[in-house]
Design a protein around this motif. Structure first.
Motif, PDB file in Angstrom:
ATOM      1  N   GLU A  33       0.836  -1.189   0.000  1.00 18.66           N
ATOM      2  CA  GLU A  33       0.000   0.000   0.000  1.00 18.66           C
ATOM      3  C   GLU A  33       0.877   1.247   0.000  1.00 18.66           C
ATOM      4  O   GLU A  33       1.975   1.244   0.571  1.00 18.66           O
ATOM      5  CB  GLU A  33      -0.948   0.021   1.199  1.00 18.66           C
ATOM      6  CG  GLU A  33      -0.266   0.178   2.544  1.00 18.66           C
ATOM      7  CD  GLU A  33      -1.234   0.237   3.705  1.00 18.66           C
ATOM      8  OE1 GLU A  33      -1.370   1.337   4.296  1.00 18.66           O
ATOM      9  OE2 GLU A  33      -1.838  -0.808   4.023  1.00 18.66           O
ATOM     10  N   GLN A  57      -4.506   6.381  -0.007  1.00 18.68           N
ATOM     11  CA  GLN A  57      -3.995   5.040   0.272  1.00 18.68           C
ATOM     12  C   GLN A  57      -4.530   4.056  -0.771  1.00 18.68           C
ATOM     13  O   GLN A  57      -5.730   3.791  -0.840  1.00 18.68           O
ATOM     14  CB  GLN A  57      -4.443   4.642   1.673  1.00 18.68           C
ATOM     15  CG  GLN A  57      -3.855   3.383   2.232  1.00 18.68           C
ATOM     16  CD  GLN A  57      -4.349   3.128   3.646  1.00 18.68           C
ATOM     17  OE1 GLN A  57      -5.047   3.946   4.237  1.00 18.68           O
ATOM     18  NE2 GLN A  57      -4.003   1.979   4.188  1.00 18.68           N
ATOM     19  N   GLN A  58      -3.629   3.481  -1.604  1.00 16.10           N
ATOM     20  CA  GLN A  58      -3.999   2.576  -2.680  1.00 16.10           C
ATOM     21  C   GLN A  58      -3.040   1.400  -2.727  1.00 16.10           C
ATOM     22  O   GLN A  58      -2.014   1.378  -2.040  1.00 16.10           O
ATOM     23  CB  GLN A  58      -4.000   3.313  -4.026  1.00 16.10           C
ATOM     24  CG  GLN A  58      -4.947   4.496  -4.114  1.00 16.10           C
ATOM     25  CD  GLN A  58      -6.408   4.103  -4.016  1.00 16.10           C
ATOM     26  OE1 GLN A  58      -6.796   2.986  -4.390  1.00 16.10           O
ATOM     27  NE2 GLN A  58      -7.245   5.016  -3.520  1.00 16.10           N
ATOM     28  N   LEU A  59      -3.359   0.406  -3.555  1.00 20.71           N
ATOM     29  CA  LEU A  59      -2.553  -0.801  -3.678  1.00 20.71           C
ATOM     30  C   LEU A  59      -1.727  -0.777  -4.952  1.00 20.71           C
ATOM     31  O   LEU A  59      -2.199  -0.350  -6.016  1.00 20.71           O
ATOM     32  CB  LEU A  59      -3.445  -2.046  -3.672  1.00 20.71           C
ATOM     33  CG  LEU A  59      -4.402  -2.209  -2.494  1.00 20.71           C
ATOM     34  CD1 LEU A  59      -5.117  -3.558  -2.588  1.00 20.71           C
ATOM     35  CD2 LEU A  59      -3.674  -2.080  -1.157  1.00 20.71           C
ATOM     36  N   ARG A 111     -10.300   4.086   0.295  1.00 19.91           N
ATOM     37  CA  ARG A 111      -8.890   3.812   0.535  1.00 19.91           C
ATOM     38  C   ARG A 111      -8.672   2.314   0.723  1.00 19.91           C
ATOM     39  O   ARG A 111      -9.505   1.623   1.294  1.00 19.91           O
ATOM     40  CB  ARG A 111      -8.410   4.576   1.772  1.00 19.91           C
ATOM     41  CG  ARG A 111      -8.444   6.100   1.587  1.00 19.91           C
ATOM     42  CD  ARG A 111      -7.867   6.805   2.801  1.00 19.91           C
ATOM     43  NE  ARG A 111      -8.709   6.619   3.985  1.00 19.91           N
ATOM     44  CZ  ARG A 111      -8.338   6.981   5.204  1.00 19.91           C
ATOM     45  NH1 ARG A 111      -7.143   7.505   5.419  1.00 19.91           N
ATOM     46  NH2 ARG A 111      -9.171   6.811   6.219  1.00 19.91           N
ATOM     47  N   TYR A 112      -7.523   1.838   0.277  1.00 16.55           N
ATOM     48  CA  TYR A 112      -7.190   0.417   0.322  1.00 16.55           C
ATOM     49  C   TYR A 112      -5.913   0.210   1.128  1.00 16.55           C
ATOM     50  O   TYR A 112      -4.982   1.015   1.034  1.00 16.55           O
ATOM     51  CB  TYR A 112      -6.958  -0.142  -1.081  1.00 16.55           C
ATOM     52  CG  TYR A 112      -8.155  -0.130  -1.984  1.00 16.55           C
ATOM     53  CD1 TYR A 112      -8.843  -1.310  -2.270  1.00 16.55           C
ATOM     54  CD2 TYR A 112      -8.599   1.048  -2.586  1.00 16.55           C
ATOM     55  CE1 TYR A 112      -9.940  -1.310  -3.126  1.00 16.55           C
ATOM     56  CE2 TYR A 112      -9.696   1.054  -3.444  1.00 16.55           C
ATOM     57  CZ  TYR A 112     -10.356  -0.131  -3.704  1.00 16.55           C
ATOM     58  OH  TYR A 112     -11.437  -0.121  -4.552  1.00 16.55           O
ATOM     59  N   GLY A 113      -5.854  -0.877   1.892  1.00 17.37           N
ATOM     60  CA  GLY A 113      -4.650  -1.174   2.666  1.00 17.37           C
ATOM     61  C   GLY A 113      -4.521  -2.647   2.988  1.00 17.37           C
ATOM     62  O   GLY A 113      -5.354  -3.471   2.602  1.00 17.37           O
ATOM     63  N   PHE A 157      -7.633  -7.590   0.877  1.00 16.21           N
ATOM     64  CA  PHE A 157      -7.295  -6.239   1.317  1.00 16.21           C
ATOM     65  C   PHE A 157      -8.331  -5.721   2.296  1.00 16.21           C
ATOM     66  O   PHE A 157      -9.416  -6.293   2.457  1.00 16.21           O
ATOM     67  CB  PHE A 157      -7.210  -5.288   0.105  1.00 16.21           C
ATOM     68  CG  PHE A 157      -8.478  -5.251  -0.722  1.00 16.21           C
ATOM     69  CD1 PHE A 157      -9.528  -4.402  -0.393  1.00 16.21           C
ATOM     70  CD2 PHE A 157      -8.625  -6.086  -1.820  1.00 16.21           C
ATOM     71  CE1 PHE A 157     -10.701  -4.385  -1.136  1.00 16.21           C
ATOM     72  CE2 PHE A 157      -9.797  -6.079  -2.571  1.00 16.21           C
ATOM     73  CZ  PHE A 157     -10.836  -5.220  -2.230  1.00 16.21           C
TER      74      PHE A 157
END
Length: 440
Positions: free
Chosen positions: A312, A319-321, A340-342, A355
């Motif tokens: 991430e 916040q992205q992958l 947002r991705y984490g 995720f």
């Protein structure tokens, strides 16, 4: 796997049922729709062949039944519905009696003991086909290991019916929590996948986070605030001996994971206000910087073949992958949905990335293809985070935290279709689960 037991296999392949076509060649699974009816199975209490193993025999039967039923793919038929029983492991099966109560699978077994050891043998039958499903097998070992034998038997049954490897004979390392929410004490603990046999690996004198198993399950990486700053530690599960993996003055290290061969660790290192990804050779201690961006890069996870890393980053402003070669280099963004991705984690099968997603005030556990396509959200709550894959890549365990001053963290699991959401029972609050490989 016979035609009468094959519906589960399609569910394992993609969360849908199937019809099975018989031909002169292998069975063929044809995916048809999205509904699954759990397969009914019967498991009479295993027979005690020496007269002194009755309690263990019954306990083994109950653990096997619980393992299978917990998947959502199987439904146990109550024993009070049985027409006939199993009094001897060698007795022929009265298929018509089991057919009459709609059992599709029958599991029988026997236990004998001597000198502190036990021998457990079992068979699986396809009731409608009136035939065994594979050969009978047996396990032997110390009586104290009866639960592991039960999990191993459940793995065999699961595999024969679904065509997939099992995941019951595995462990989970997690953070056991206690105390009030504003002064929570945390320590590392390890347990069977179903919450039994809890052992503590650290005390609660220092905050610990994000434990991760080695590929062989004999070591655990984790982050500790023992020195006042986050540092990565390596712990031996058998001896509970540990050491700091990396300690450089003025730096913080966290979010570690093993490479698939167990020789390398990838982690985040923060220095001078910047956080980047590094790898370290465990034997030599030699570190290598992978990213150079003026942004936060963290939560790395290797692909099963070790060739790529998903992580991430907020380099795009949120916040992205991203996925990049394991040696470093250009990273490709794979998350493009809202929010947002984490905490991305590569599936052991290599086909999906799990995720955590935050969007519109809700948290989700989701999965997507490794190129970012076919995103599916499996859960939704006040706070779901930190997915970890089962050894066969079909179930995800994660942390769910309830809201409010009395809220606490708990462990949950869900299969990759989004079905069968279940709480994993622990003695107290628990978080940050990490699933081991199958035990040897």
């Amino acid at each position: 796997m016979t035609c009468l037991l094959a519906a589960c296999a399609a569910f394992m392949a993609g969360g849908v049922t199937a019809t099975v076509a018989q031909s002169d060649g292998p069975l063929r699974i044809e995916i048809t729709d999205g509904v699954i009816e759990p397969l009914p199975f019967a498991i009479p209490n295993f027979v005690s062949e020496d007269g002194g193993s009755a309690d263990i025999a019954q306990s083994i039967s109950r653990v096997i039944a619980a393992d299978l039923a917990s998947t959502g793919l199987f439904r146990e038929i109550p024993q009070d519905a049985f027409i006939s029983g199993i009094s001897s492991f060698a007795s022929p099966v009265a298929y018509s009696d089991w057919n009459a109560i709609n059992a599709q699978a029958l599991i029988t077994g026997a236990v004998s003991g001597s000198g502190g050891n036990i021998n457990v043998k079992f068979r699986v039958f396809d009731v409608e086909a009136n035939q065994p499903l594979g050969e009978g097998l047996q396990f032997s070992g110390g009586a104290a290991g009866w639960r592991r034998m039960a999990h191993k038997i459940a793995d065999v049954v699961y595999s024969r019916i679904t065509g997939e490897s099992g995941y019951f004979d595995s462990r989970v390392v997690f953070v056991a929590e206690s105390g009030p929410k504003n002064a929570r004490r945390k320590r590392l603990a390890i347990m069977d996948y179903d919450g039994a046999n809890v052992q503590y690996l650290t005390d609660s004198s220092a905050l610990v986070l994000a434990p991760r198993f080695s590929p062989r399950g004999d070591q655990v990486l984790y982050t500790s605030y023992e020195t006042g700053f986050p540092q990565v530690y390596l712990l031996d599960v058998a001896t509970v001996g540990r050491r700091v993996l990396s300690s450089q003055e003025g730096t913080m290290t966290f979010a570690p994971r093993f490479s698939p061969d167990g020789r390398t660790v990838v982690y985040s290192l923060s220095a001078g206000g910047n956080t980047d990804l590094y790898t370290m050779d465990i034997a030599s201690g030699q570190a290598r910087r992978l990213t150079q961006a003026p942004s936060i890069e963290t939560a790395p996870s290797f692909s099963p073949d070790g060739s790529q890393i998903v992580f991430e980053s907020d380099r795009s402003g949120s916040q992205q992958l991203y996925v990049m070669p394991a040696s470093g280099g250009e990273a490709k963004r794979i998350s493009f949905g809202k929010g947002r991705y984490g905490t991305p984690v590569w599936s052991p099968r290599g086909d999906l990335i799990a995720f955590t997603k935050q969007n519109a005030g809700r948290f989700h556990i989701g999965v997507m293809r490794t190129d970012g396509s076919e995103e599916r959200l499996l859960t939704a709550s006040f706070l779901d985070e930190g997915p970890s894959w089962s050894p066969n890549g079909r179930v995800i365990m994660f942390t769910r935290e309830s809201q409010g001053s009395a809220g606490e963290a708990a462990l949950y699991s869900v299969d990759i279709s989004g079905r069968n959401l279940r709480r994993v029972l622990t003695e107290g609050a628990a978080s940050d689960p990490a699933w081991s490989p199958l035990l040897k």
